[in-house]
Design a protein around this motif. Structure first.
Motif, mmCIF file in Angstrom:
data_model
loop_
_atom_site.group_PDB
_atom_site.id
_atom_site.type_symbol
_atom_site.label_atom_id
_atom_site.label_comp_id
_atom_site.label_asym_id
_atom_site.label_seq_id
_atom_site.Cartn_x
_atom_site.Cartn_y
_atom_site.Cartn_z
ATOM 1 N N ALA A 277 25.461 11.456 52.389
ATOM 2 C CA ALA A 277 26.902 11.200 52.474
ATOM 3 C C ALA A 277 27.398 10.843 51.082
ATOM 4 C CB ALA A 277 27.183 10.068 53.458
ATOM 5 N N PRO A 278 28.673 11.112 50.798
ATOM 6 C CA PRO A 278 29.208 10.740 49.473
ATOM 7 C C PRO A 278 29.046 9.247 49.222
ATOM 8 C CG PRO A 278 30.754 12.137 50.665
ATOM 9 C CD PRO A 278 29.679 11.761 51.648
ATOM 10 N N ILE A 279 28.621 8.906 48.013
ATOM 11 C CA ILE A 279 28.429 7.494 47.657
ATOM 12 C C ILE A 279 29.773 6.882 47.275
ATOM 13 C CG2 ILE A 279 27.300 5.899 46.072
ATOM 14 C CD1 ILE A 279 25.016 7.860 45.841
ATOM 15 N N GLN A 280 30.173 5.883 48.019
ATOM 16 C CA GLN A 280 31.433 5.191 47.758
ATOM 17 C C GLN A 280 31.123 3.825 47.149
ATOM 18 O OE1 GLN A 280 33.325 5.122 51.596
ATOM 19 N NE2 GLN A 280 33.982 7.262 51.475
ATOM 20 N N ILE A 281 31.558 3.628 45.923
ATOM 21 C CA ILE A 281 31.244 2.404 45.189
ATOM 22 C C ILE A 281 32.473 1.497 45.135
ATOM 23 C CG2 ILE A 281 30.486 1.435 42.987
ATOM 24 C CD1 ILE A 281 29.010 4.017 42.436
ATOM 25 N N LYS A 282 32.302 0.259 45.562
ATOM 26 C CA LYS A 282 33.348 -0.762 45.436
ATOM 27 C C LYS A 282 33.006 -1.632 44.229
ATOM 28 C CE LYS A 282 34.295 -0.836 50.396
ATOM 29 N NZ LYS A 282 34.385 -1.660 51.624
ATOM 30 N N TRP A 283 33.874 -1.631 43.244
ATOM 31 C CA TRP A 283 33.567 -2.211 41.945
ATOM 32 C C TRP A 283 33.939 -3.691 41.821
ATOM 33 C CZ3 TRP A 283 30.757 0.404 38.435
ATOM 34 C CH2 TRP A 283 30.640 1.787 38.600
ATOM 35 N N ALA A 284 34.514 -4.297 42.865
ATOM 36 C CA ALA A 284 35.060 -5.657 42.732
ATOM 37 C C ALA A 284 34.017 -6.653 42.241
ATOM 38 C CB ALA A 284 35.641 -6.106 44.073
ATOM 39 N N ASN A 285 32.820 -6.652 42.848
ATOM 40 C CA ASN A 285 31.809 -7.639 42.453
ATOM 41 C C ASN A 285 31.230 -7.367 41.075
ATOM 42 O OD1 ASN A 285 31.322 -7.885 45.786
ATOM 43 N ND2 ASN A 285 31.207 -9.770 44.624
ATOM 44 N N PHE A 286 31.207 -6.099 40.657
ATOM 45 C CA PHE A 286 30.762 -5.789 39.300
ATOM 46 C C PHE A 286 31.735 -6.365 38.281
ATOM 47 C CE2 PHE A 286 30.844 -3.127 35.508
ATOM 48 C CZ PHE A 286 29.503 -3.144 35.137
ATOM 49 N N PHE A 287 33.033 -6.173 38.511
ATOM 50 C CA PHE A 287 34.025 -6.708 37.585
ATOM 51 C C PHE A 287 34.050 -8.236 37.627
ATOM 52 C CE2 PHE A 287 36.133 -2.432 38.289
ATOM 53 C CZ PHE A 287 35.743 -1.939 37.049
ATOM 54 N N LEU A 288 33.769 -8.799 38.803
ATOM 55 C CA LEU A 288 33.682 -10.257 38.911
ATOM 56 C C LEU A 288 32.531 -10.780 38.058
ATOM 57 C CD1 LEU A 288 34.623 -12.892 40.251
ATOM 58 C CD2 LEU A 288 33.100 -12.367 42.164
ATOM 59 N N TRP A 289 31.372 -10.094 38.144
ATOM 60 C CA TRP A 289 30.202 -10.499 37.355
ATOM 61 C C TRP A 289 30.503 -10.468 35.857
ATOM 62 C CZ3 TRP A 289 27.213 -6.494 34.681
ATOM 63 C CH2 TRP A 289 26.155 -7.025 33.931
ATOM 64 N N ILE A 290 31.015 -9.366 35.355
ATOM 65 C CA ILE A 290 31.261 -9.240 33.922
ATOM 66 C C ILE A 290 32.425 -10.120 33.492
ATOM 67 C CG2 ILE A 290 32.872 -7.291 34.009
ATOM 68 C CD1 ILE A 290 29.925 -7.639 31.554
ATOM 69 N N GLY A 291 33.414 -10.316 34.383
ATOM 70 C CA GLY A 291 34.561 -11.164 34.049
ATOM 71 C C GLY A 291 34.178 -12.618 33.866
ATOM 72 N N VAL A 292 33.331 -13.127 34.757
ATOM 73 C CA VAL A 292 32.873 -14.518 34.633
ATOM 74 C C VAL A 292 32.065 -14.697 33.351
ATOM 75 C CG1 VAL A 292 31.373 -16.284 35.656
ATOM 76 C CG2 VAL A 292 32.908 -14.944 37.115
ATOM 77 N N LEU A 293 31.230 -13.718 33.014
ATOM 78 C CA LEU A 293 30.425 -13.800 31.800
ATOM 79 C C LEU A 293 31.299 -13.897 30.560
ATOM 80 C CD1 LEU A 293 27.648 -13.633 30.402
ATOM 81 C CD2 LEU A 293 27.854 -11.145 30.467
ATOM 82 N N ILE A 294 32.302 -13.040 30.455
ATOM 83 C CA ILE A 294 33.185 -13.034 29.280
ATOM 84 C C ILE A 294 34.024 -14.306 29.226
ATOM 85 C CG2 ILE A 294 35.150 -11.860 28.204
ATOM 86 C CD1 ILE A 294 34.016 -9.234 29.350
ATOM 87 N N THR A 295 34.553 -14.721 30.380
ATOM 88 C CA THR A 295 35.394 -15.925 30.421
ATOM 89 C C THR A 295 34.599 -17.170 30.050
ATOM 90 O OG1 THR A 295 36.771 -14.939 32.150
ATOM 91 C CG2 THR A 295 36.896 -17.331 31.874
ATOM 92 N N ALA A 296 33.397 -17.312 30.604
ATOM 93 C CA ALA A 296 32.569 -18.485 30.315
ATOM 94 C C ALA A 296 32.208 -18.544 28.832
ATOM 95 C CB ALA A 296 31.303 -18.459 31.166
ATOM 96 N N ALA A 297 31.854 -17.402 28.245
ATOM 97 C CA ALA A 297 31.488 -17.368 26.825
ATOM 98 C C ALA A 297 32.690 -17.727 25.952
ATOM 99 C CB ALA A 297 30.956 -15.991 26.458
ATOM 100 N N THR A 298 33.868 -17.220 26.310
ATOM 101 C CA THR A 298 35.074 -17.471 25.510
ATOM 102 C C THR A 298 35.514 -18.925 25.601
ATOM 103 O OG1 THR A 298 35.787 -15.181 25.887
ATOM 104 C CG2 THR A 298 37.453 -16.757 25.121
ATOM 105 N N VAL A 299 35.618 -19.435 26.841
ATOM 106 C CA VAL A 299 36.080 -20.812 27.038
ATOM 107 C C VAL A 299 35.075 -21.807 26.456
ATOM 108 C CG1 VAL A 299 36.690 -22.562 28.755
ATOM 109 C CG2 VAL A 299 37.427 -20.187 29.067
ATOM 110 N N GLY A 300 33.782 -21.536 26.639
ATOM 111 C CA GLY A 300 32.757 -22.422 26.087
ATOM 112 C C GLY A 300 32.807 -22.477 24.574
ATOM 113 N N ALA A 301 33.029 -21.337 23.926
ATOM 114 C CA ALA A 301 33.095 -21.298 22.461
ATOM 115 C C ALA A 301 34.325 -22.024 21.941
ATOM 116 C CB ALA A 301 33.107 -19.850 21.984
#
Length: 403
Positions: free
Chosen positions: A199-223
């Motif tokens: 069947a066609p693979i349907q990818i929901k990207w919300a949790n991927f963007f959540l993962w990378i978003g938290v990483l960038i935000t934590a690094a920026t705010v911490g610095a």
């Protein structure tokens, strides 16, 4: 956080009872499962497959193999994904909390206790017999899992090659290479697997963007803020996003960062905590709680608890976001025979990594007759007696106090 699938319906009273029973099973494992991901998998097979039949043995093994090729704590991702499979995102998050809480509590109290002991100039030598016992636990766990996942000569060859490779190149970055190579090696034998309708693979990207978003935000705010609790969260979130292969791979990364580079802990403090977490029930990644507490030792009890909380959240969240992301389209992805065939190689390579980790942990103590004797005795007692693991641990600590 994670959104519900479009097919989600509120749980009925019967389902709620089933969810409660499942969470009780998770808590039992969290309080009784010692020895790292390989032991965890063996215990999950016994309780979730043989006793409760939440899923089949093949389903659990393929789910575990999927989690091994993702960064993060393998056994935690496996049990969280199982919660997702049974009851959706809410049950999955509850599963994560129930699974991690006992070990996190133990390691938090251990760190506070070690700080208390040091303030009174008491030696930490009473923990020295625990580490050889941990090696014995690891050897037995690897052997038990190998009997289940190595099914032919190809599996034996892959396990040996992965063990030799990871031993010769003891870098955390070699782990994903070995696992992917093992998967590729068996993927070529896909024709022996049954064809399934694709069947066609349907990818929901919300949790991927959540993962990378938290990483960038934590690094920026911490610095920007230079806040130690925020920097601890970022440090552990980054490590949790990069580590493949479980707690044995995480250990050298944490040692280099928090002992050698930042000097938040002494070598003796680190090794004492490492020895204790090896024989603490539940996820080995709870070691982060211990480091977080001692990193904020100068901020009083409330600061130590905050440090442990930030480190714990940082180490567990990345793997949770990633497994939520991948698991949503896993059932579609595994319909491809090559993907299913690759899981055999991943499982075999993982067994080799376990053997390599056991050798690396055993080497420093191989010159001590007492340590070798403890390793052998632990293996024999685990295999040929019905003594609960926690009693062996208590005996090891008691021996450390006596000698």
């Amino acid at each position: 956080m994670a959104s519900y699938p479009s097919t989600y319906t509120p749980p009925t009273p019967v389902r709620r009872i089933r969810y409660f029973i499942f969470l009780k099973d998770v808590l039992i494992l969290a309080c009784t499962t010692f020895g790292g991901p390989q032991v965890h998998l063996a215990m999950m097979l016994d309780r979730f497959v043989m006793k409760r039949r939440y899923l089949t043995e093949a389903e659990l093994l393929e789910l575990n193999a999927l989690c091994q090729i993702l960064p993060g704590p393998t056994s935690t991702q496996t049990i969280t994904a199982l919660g997702f499979k049974i009851g959706g995102p809410n049950l999955a998050y509850l599963t994560l909390i129930v699974w991690a809480f006992p070990s996190v509590l133990i390691m938090t109290l251990t760190a506070i206790g070690i700080y208390y002991v040091q303030q009174r100039s008491i030696s930490l030598d009473f923990t020295r017999f625990i580490q050889p016992m941990a090696v014995g636990f690891l050897i037995v766990a690897g052997y038990r899992i190998a009997r289940k996942v190595i099914l032919n000569q190809m599996g034996i060859v892959l396990a040996v090659i992965s063990a030799l490779t990871s031993y010769a190149f003891p870098s955390p970055y070699i782990t994903p290479v070995v696992l992917i190579a093992g998967g590729f090696a068996t993927a070529f034998f896909y024709k022996k697997h049954e064809k399934m309708e694709k069947a066609p693979i349907q990818i929901k990207w919300a949790n991927f963007f959540l993962w990378i978003g938290v990483l960038i935000t934590a690094a920026t705010v911490g610095a920007i803020t230079k806040s130690l609790p925020l920097r601890l969260f970022e440090n552990f979130y980054r490590n949790g996003s990069l580590v493949f292969g479980g707690g044995q791979v995480l250990t050298p990364m944490l040692y280099n960062e928090f002992v050698e580079f930042k000097h938040y802990l002494s070598r003796q403090e680190f090794l004492s905590g490492l020895a204790i977490v090896q024989v603490t029930p539940g996820p080995v990644f709870s070691f982060a709680s211990y480091i977080g507490v001692l990193s904020m030792r100068d901020y009083g009890l409330s600061g130590q608890l905050l440090g442990g909380l930030m480190a714990t959240a940082g180490i567990f969240l990345p793997g949770t976001f990633l497994i939520f992301f991948v698991y949503r389209f896993w059932n579609q992805l595994k319909r491809y025979r090559g993907v299913r065939a690759s899981l055999e190689g991943i499982n075999a390579a993982s067994t080799g990594l376990t053997a390599s980790a056991a050798i690396l942990l055993f080497q420093p103590m191989s010159g001590s007759g007492a340590s070798v004797l403890i390793v052998v005795a632990t293996i024999l007692l685990l295999e040929y007696s019905k003594i609960p693991p926690y009693l062996l641990i208590i005996a090891g600590l008691f021996l450390g106090f006596l000698v």
